[in-house]
Design an enzyme around this catalytic site. Structure first.
Site, PDB file in Angstrom:
ATOM      1  N   SER A  32      -5.717   7.320   3.273  1.00  0.00           N
ATOM      2  CA  SER A  32      -5.782   6.190   3.982  1.00  0.00           C
ATOM      3  C   SER A  32      -6.769   6.489   5.143  1.00  0.00           C
ATOM      4  O   SER A  32      -8.164   6.631   4.761  1.00  0.00           O
ATOM      5  CB  SER A  32      -4.313   6.048   4.498  1.00  0.00           C
ATOM      6  OG  SER A  32      -4.621   4.663   5.367  1.00  0.00           O
ATOM      7  N   ASP A  41      -0.614  -1.120  -3.821  1.00  0.00           N
ATOM      8  CA  ASP A  41      -1.011  -0.842  -2.321  1.00  0.00           C
ATOM      9  C   ASP A  41      -1.173  -2.188  -1.634  1.00  0.00           C
ATOM     10  O   ASP A  41      -2.029  -3.025  -1.879  1.00  0.00           O
ATOM     11  CB  ASP A  41      -2.086  -0.154  -2.277  1.00  0.00           C
ATOM     12  CG  ASP A  41      -2.498   0.786  -1.204  1.00  0.00           C
ATOM     13  OD1 ASP A  41      -2.113   0.213  -0.124  1.00  0.00           O
ATOM     14  OD2 ASP A  41      -3.160   1.790  -1.161  1.00  0.00           O
ATOM     15  N   HIS A  53       0.864   2.699  -1.145  1.00  0.00           N
ATOM     16  CA  HIS A  53      -0.047   3.263  -0.423  1.00  0.00           C
ATOM     17  C   HIS A  53       0.658   4.505   0.096  1.00  0.00           C
ATOM     18  O   HIS A  53       1.471   4.846   0.592  1.00  0.00           O
ATOM     19  CB  HIS A  53      -0.197   2.471   0.979  1.00  0.00           C
ATOM     20  CG  HIS A  53      -1.193   3.004   1.778  1.00  0.00           C
ATOM     21  ND1 HIS A  53      -2.462   2.831   1.450  1.00  0.00           N
ATOM     22  CD2 HIS A  53      -1.243   3.773   3.143  1.00  0.00           C
ATOM     23  CE1 HIS A  53      -3.327   3.504   2.271  1.00  0.00           C
ATOM     24  NE2 HIS A  53      -2.293   3.993   3.536  1.00  0.00           N
TER      25      HIS A  53
END
Length: 339
Positions: free
Chosen positions: A43, A130, A165
């Site tokens: 991320s 995600d 995610h």
């Protein structure tokens, strides 16, 4: 009265001792191998890994990018972050613009020449479930690296795993499709447990020895303030995994693992620096793993504890002169220095 005074003094002494016992020491030198430095992240940590790979391409041989967008995508403007995370339908990031920006920075000597990327090994991952950083953003990362000179044969893109995610481990964390804290999940590909740390490290370094079943090394907290003031958003303490071989003088590789937003030690404890399986691979393959830390803050304004990929520390955040970039590079230099 004297008894009360003694109790108070004893309490203060115990508190002082406890603080001293918990205080992190200076980061040690290990005479690491300067030709074997690499980075990875999830991320905001993935955006940071891309930034670091591109800016320091002369000394970084590869990067693992898990749910991250292309270099300088936000161009210093927080309003661009939704596009860079793929959250605006049918409006993906434009990698050609980012390559042009990087070329300009390189021509001014603000980052290393992009020609170094011709030798880089890149791993990129995007889960099909995600809902934080969508695949159109990660697709742009792949296109950026190709347009910047990374050969197709040196770039691995994993984009068919039904993961949310998260950083993927063989066993620890949430179920595969989750998009939830601590943003670490376990997934299976076919009938095999997916080991993302091993996948990205082997993409960068080639075939490695199997991961350790039990660790022989140690996790060392260290003082980050030597490298970064509080105004950079970085935490007081970072962490380093030191395999036994590195403690005994082996010329070890250095890998920097950048956590994601809401994923520092202050939020998830040791989940990222102890349970993502990096250390198991490091233990048997002479790899020092550096886990620098960023915490949530109001000054600078970073409420989710993200690495700076959009400019909250200043306009030069993606350059070698950026506050967080300089700090991490100084940490790596310390690990490579002779004791």
């Amino acid at each position: 009265m004297r008894s009360l005074r003694r109790c108070i003094l004893a309490a203060f002494a115990l508190a002082a001792f406890s603080h001293a016992a918990l205080a992190a020491n200076a980061l040690s030198s290990y005479a690491g191998d300067p030709s074997q430095t690499s980075v990875s992240g999830l991320s905001s940590g993935a955006f940071m890994a891309v930034q670091y790979q591109v800016a320091y391409s002369g000394s970084v041989i590869g990067a693992g990018v898990v749910a991250g967008g292309p270099y300088y995508c936000a161009a210093g403007n927080i309003l661009n972050t939704t596009i860079c995370m793929g959250q605006v339908p049918f409006v993906p990031p434009n990698p050609a613009l980012m390559v042009a920006a990087a070329s300009g920075f390189a021509s001014l000597g603000q980052i290393d020449p992009l020609s170094n990327l011709e030798k880089a090994k890149i791993y990129v991952f995007s889960g099909t479930k995600d809902t934080v950083v969508y695949q159109q953003a990660v697709d742009a990362t792949v296109s950026f690296f190709k347009e910047a000179g990374v050969p197709a044969a040196s770039l691995q893109y994993v984009n068919s795993v039904a993961a949310g995610h998260a950083f993927i481990t063989p066993a620890f964390g949430n179920v595969c499709a989750d998009n939830a804290p601590p943003y670490i999940s376990h997934c299976a590909v076919g009938k095999q447990k997916y080991d993302q740390a091993g996948a990205l490290l082997q993409q960068i370094y080639g075939t490695l020895k199997p991961p350790a079943k039990s660790l022989t090394g140690r996790i060392v907290p260290f003082d980050q303030r030597e490298f970064a003031a509080a105004g950079t958003g970085m935490a007081d303490t970072g962490f380093l995994y030191v395999p036994k071989s590195c403690d005994q003088g082996a010329a070890c590789k250095v890998h920097v693992a950048f956590h994601g937003c809401k994923q520092s030690q202050a939020v998830v404890g040791d989940d990222f620096y102890a349970k993502t399986n990096y250390n198991s691979w490091a233990d048997t393959n002479n790899i020092l793993v550096l886990y620098p830390q960023v915490n949530a803050s109001t000054v600078p304004f970073n409420p989710q504890g993200c690495w700076d990929w959009f400019g909250y520390t200043g306009a030069d955040y993606a350059l070698k002169s950026g506050a967080q970039m300089r700090a991490v590079n100084a940490m790596v230099s310390r690990l490579l220095a002779k004791p």
